[in-house]
Design a protein around this motif. Sequence first.
Motif, PDB file in Angstrom:
ATOM      1  N   LEU A   1       0.824  -1.206   0.000  1.00  0.00           N
ATOM      2  CA  LEU A   1       0.000   0.000   0.000  1.00  0.00           C
ATOM      3  C   LEU A   1       0.860   1.259   0.000  1.00  0.00           C
ATOM      4  N   ASP A   2       0.381   2.261  -0.729  1.00  0.00           N
ATOM      5  CA  ASP A   2       1.077   3.548  -0.754  1.00  0.00           C
ATOM      6  C   ASP A   2       1.005   4.243   0.596  1.00  0.00           C
ATOM      7  N   THR A   3      -0.131   4.096   1.275  1.00  0.00           N
ATOM      8  CA  THR A   3      -0.330   4.728   2.581  1.00  0.00           C
ATOM      9  C   THR A   3      -0.618   3.637   3.604  1.00  0.00           C
ATOM     10  N   ALA A   4       0.256   3.518   4.597  1.00  0.00           N
ATOM     11  CA  ALA A   4       0.092   2.475   5.608  1.00  0.00           C
ATOM     12  C   ALA A   4      -0.968   2.884   6.622  1.00  0.00           C
ATOM     13  N   ALA A   5      -1.483   1.870   7.306  1.00  0.00           N
ATOM     14  CA  ALA A   5      -2.456   2.122   8.369  1.00  0.00           C
ATOM     15  C   ALA A   5      -1.789   2.879   9.516  1.00  0.00           C
ATOM     16  N   SER A   6      -2.572   3.447  10.361  1.00  0.00           N
ATOM     17  CA  SER A   6      -2.066   4.256  11.471  1.00  0.00           C
ATOM     18  C   SER A   6      -1.084   3.455  12.327  1.00  0.00           C
ATOM     19  N   GLY A   7       0.077   4.058  12.620  1.00  0.00           N
ATOM     20  CA  GLY A   7       1.088   3.418  13.450  1.00  0.00           C
ATOM     21  C   GLY A   7       2.079   2.578  12.687  1.00  0.00           C
ATOM     22  N   MET A   8       1.855   2.353  11.395  1.00  0.00           N
ATOM     23  CA  MET A   8       2.768   1.548  10.588  1.00  0.00           C
ATOM     24  C   MET A   8       3.440   2.421   9.529  1.00  0.00           C
ATOM     25  N   THR A   9       4.508   1.895   8.965  1.00  0.00           N
ATOM     26  CA  THR A   9       5.261   2.583   7.919  1.00  0.00           C
ATOM     27  C   THR A   9       5.028   1.878   6.597  1.00  0.00           C
ATOM     28  N   ALA A  10       4.757   2.649   5.548  1.00  0.00           N
ATOM     29  CA  ALA A  10       4.534   2.058   4.226  1.00  0.00           C
ATOM     30  C   ALA A  10       5.811   1.387   3.726  1.00  0.00           C
ATOM     31  N   VAL A  11       5.656   0.233   3.106  1.00  0.00           N
ATOM     32  CA  VAL A  11       6.795  -0.526   2.584  1.00  0.00           C
ATOM     33  C   VAL A  11       7.029  -0.116   1.133  1.00  0.00           C
ATOM     34  N   PRO A  12       8.213   0.403   0.802  1.00  0.00           N
ATOM     35  CA  PRO A  12       8.466   0.809  -0.589  1.00  0.00           C
ATOM     36  C   PRO A  12       8.521  -0.394  -1.521  1.00  0.00           C
ATOM     37  N   ALA A  13       8.156  -0.154  -2.762  1.00  0.00           N
ATOM     38  CA  ALA A  13       8.175  -1.227  -3.765  1.00  0.00           C
ATOM     39  C   ALA A  13       9.606  -1.588  -4.125  1.00  0.00           C
ATOM     40  N   LYS A  14       9.805  -2.849  -4.469  1.00  0.00           N
ATOM     41  CA  LYS A  14      11.107  -3.326  -4.911  1.00  0.00           C
ATOM     42  C   LYS A  14      11.154  -3.358  -6.435  1.00  0.00           C
ATOM     43  N   ALA A  15      12.364  -3.202  -6.955  1.00  0.00           N
ATOM     44  CA  ALA A  15      12.531  -3.325  -8.401  1.00  0.00           C
ATOM     45  C   ALA A  15      12.351  -4.774  -8.817  1.00  0.00           C
ATOM     46  N   ALA A  16      11.951  -4.973 -10.056  1.00  0.00           N
ATOM     47  CA  ALA A  16      11.779  -6.329 -10.567  1.00  0.00           C
ATOM     48  C   ALA A  16      13.101  -7.091 -10.523  1.00  0.00           C
ATOM     49  N   SER A  17      13.031  -8.408 -10.399  1.00  0.00           N
ATOM     50  CA  SER A  17      14.238  -9.219 -10.332  1.00  0.00           C
ATOM     51  C   SER A  17      15.028  -9.120 -11.635  1.00  0.00           C
ATOM     52  N   ASP A  18      16.341  -9.271 -11.517  1.00  0.00           N
ATOM     53  CA  ASP A  18      17.259  -9.212 -12.661  1.00  0.00           C
ATOM     54  C   ASP A  18      17.236  -7.867 -13.360  1.00  0.00           C
ATOM     55  N   THR A  19      16.973  -6.785 -12.617  1.00  0.00           N
ATOM     56  CA  THR A  19      17.002  -5.451 -13.219  1.00  0.00           C
ATOM     57  C   THR A  19      17.949  -4.522 -12.479  1.00  0.00           C
ATOM     58  N   GLY A  20      18.696  -5.030 -11.521  1.00  0.00           N
ATOM     59  CA  GLY A  20      19.575  -4.184 -10.738  1.00  0.00           C
ATOM     60  C   GLY A  20      21.034  -4.525 -10.944  1.00  0.00           C
ATOM     61  N   LEU A  21      21.911  -3.650 -10.435  1.00  0.00           N
ATOM     62  CA  LEU A  21      23.344  -3.897 -10.471  1.00  0.00           C
ATOM     63  C   LEU A  21      23.687  -4.774  -9.269  1.00  0.00           C
ATOM     64  N   ASP A  22      23.281  -6.040  -9.345  1.00  0.00           N
ATOM     65  CA  ASP A  22      23.484  -6.959  -8.247  1.00  0.00           C
ATOM     66  C   ASP A  22      24.767  -7.758  -8.458  1.00  0.00           C
ATOM     67  N   LEU A  23      24.934  -8.812  -7.663  1.00  0.00           N
ATOM     68  CA  LEU A  23      26.134  -9.631  -7.746  1.00  0.00           C
ATOM     69  C   LEU A  23      26.292 -10.261  -9.125  1.00  0.00           C
ATOM     70  N   LYS A  24      25.180 -10.661  -9.748  1.00  0.00           N
ATOM     71  CA  LYS A  24      25.268 -11.282 -11.067  1.00  0.00           C
ATOM     72  C   LYS A  24      25.852 -10.311 -12.094  1.00  0.00           C
ATOM     73  N   ALA A  25      25.464  -9.034 -11.982  1.00  0.00           N
ATOM     74  CA  ALA A  25      25.977  -8.046 -12.930  1.00  0.00           C
ATOM     75  C   ALA A  25      27.489  -7.916 -12.813  1.00  0.00           C
ATOM     76  N   PHE A  26      27.997  -7.827 -11.593  1.00  0.00           N
ATOM     77  CA  PHE A  26      29.435  -7.669 -11.415  1.00  0.00           C
ATOM     78  C   PHE A  26      30.183  -8.971 -11.681  1.00  0.00           C
ATOM     79  N   GLN A  27      29.493 -10.113 -11.585  1.00  0.00           N
ATOM     80  CA  GLN A  27      30.104 -11.364 -12.019  1.00  0.00           C
ATOM     81  C   GLN A  27      30.333 -11.337 -13.523  1.00  0.00           C
ATOM     82  N   ASN A  28      29.353 -10.824 -14.274  1.00  0.00           N
ATOM     83  CA  ASN A  28      29.532 -10.689 -15.717  1.00  0.00           C
ATOM     84  C   ASN A  28      30.733  -9.804 -16.044  1.00  0.00           C
ATOM     85  N   LEU A  29      30.883  -8.718 -15.295  1.00  0.00           N
ATOM     86  CA  LEU A  29      32.014  -7.821 -15.525  1.00  0.00           C
ATOM     87  C   LEU A  29      33.326  -8.521 -15.188  1.00  0.00           C
TER      88      LEU A  29
END
Length: 279
Positions: free
Chosen positions: A187-215
């Motif tokens: 949810l974009d807006t969390a219920a009272s007393g809670m913190t909204a959880v930000p969305a994660k990027a789709a898998s295999d779209t970041g500069l993760d360990l696999k990317a630097f392994q390729n390098l």
Amino acid sequence: MYRFLLTPRWWGINVFVLLAIPFCLFMGSWQLSRFEARVDDHRDAKAQAQSARTDAARPLAELLPVDKATSGKQATATGRYGRQLLVPDRELDGKSGFYVLTLLRVDGGRALPVVRGWLPGRADAAKAPAAPAGEVTVTGALQASEQPGDDGVSARGGLPAGQTAAISAASLVNLVPYDLYDAWITLDTAASGMTAVPAKAASDTGLDLKAFQNLGYTGEWFVFAGFVVFMWFRLLRREVEFVRDARLGIVPQEAAVAGSPVVAGSSGRAQDDASTPVR
């Protein structure tokens, strides 16, 4: 002096070198292209995440199944909240806590996992606020099902009742009596007393360990190509020195004609033997 290059032994060496160098360069270029593709995916994912915050929410059915193009998009769904679960061992802003996950039963009876917010500390059902009663319409970022072992997703089992390690249909199917969507929203807006959880990027779209392994693999293949060239020149130099020594009489001429390699110290021993008188 270079007539030895026409021997079968050197034909084999030369053919190997001529095949190995292009192969190493090709593999290095391919690994580099994989790294560049991941960089482009990372850039596109960041741009998509920024645009998703301002895009109008669309019905859930229009965005399924979740892929790289729809992950993070704003989705809306209407239904009634059902069972509530906790997702322990989740970090937010460097603090440890847990997600409050509630199943939203939409038309047709299928359930959509909805992360209503995050709370600090150990997972405790008494801390989690109850879900609203009656029919509700929720809006949040669409996410693909998690896999145990992914970044931030615990793979441990044996959790207490009412808890799940991963937010996925495969993990929840034995915990709730509903048919499940293979997706979830935060949810974009969390219920009272809670913190909204930000969305994660789709898998295999970041500069993760696999990317630097390729390098890293890119560098390794180019080093292999250079090593092949270095070893070829080294063998060539040794052979030329051997032929030269044979012409000077330091080693037997028959050995030079046969193309036998010289071992360390053999030149010196041959010279000593040649100068030793026969008794």
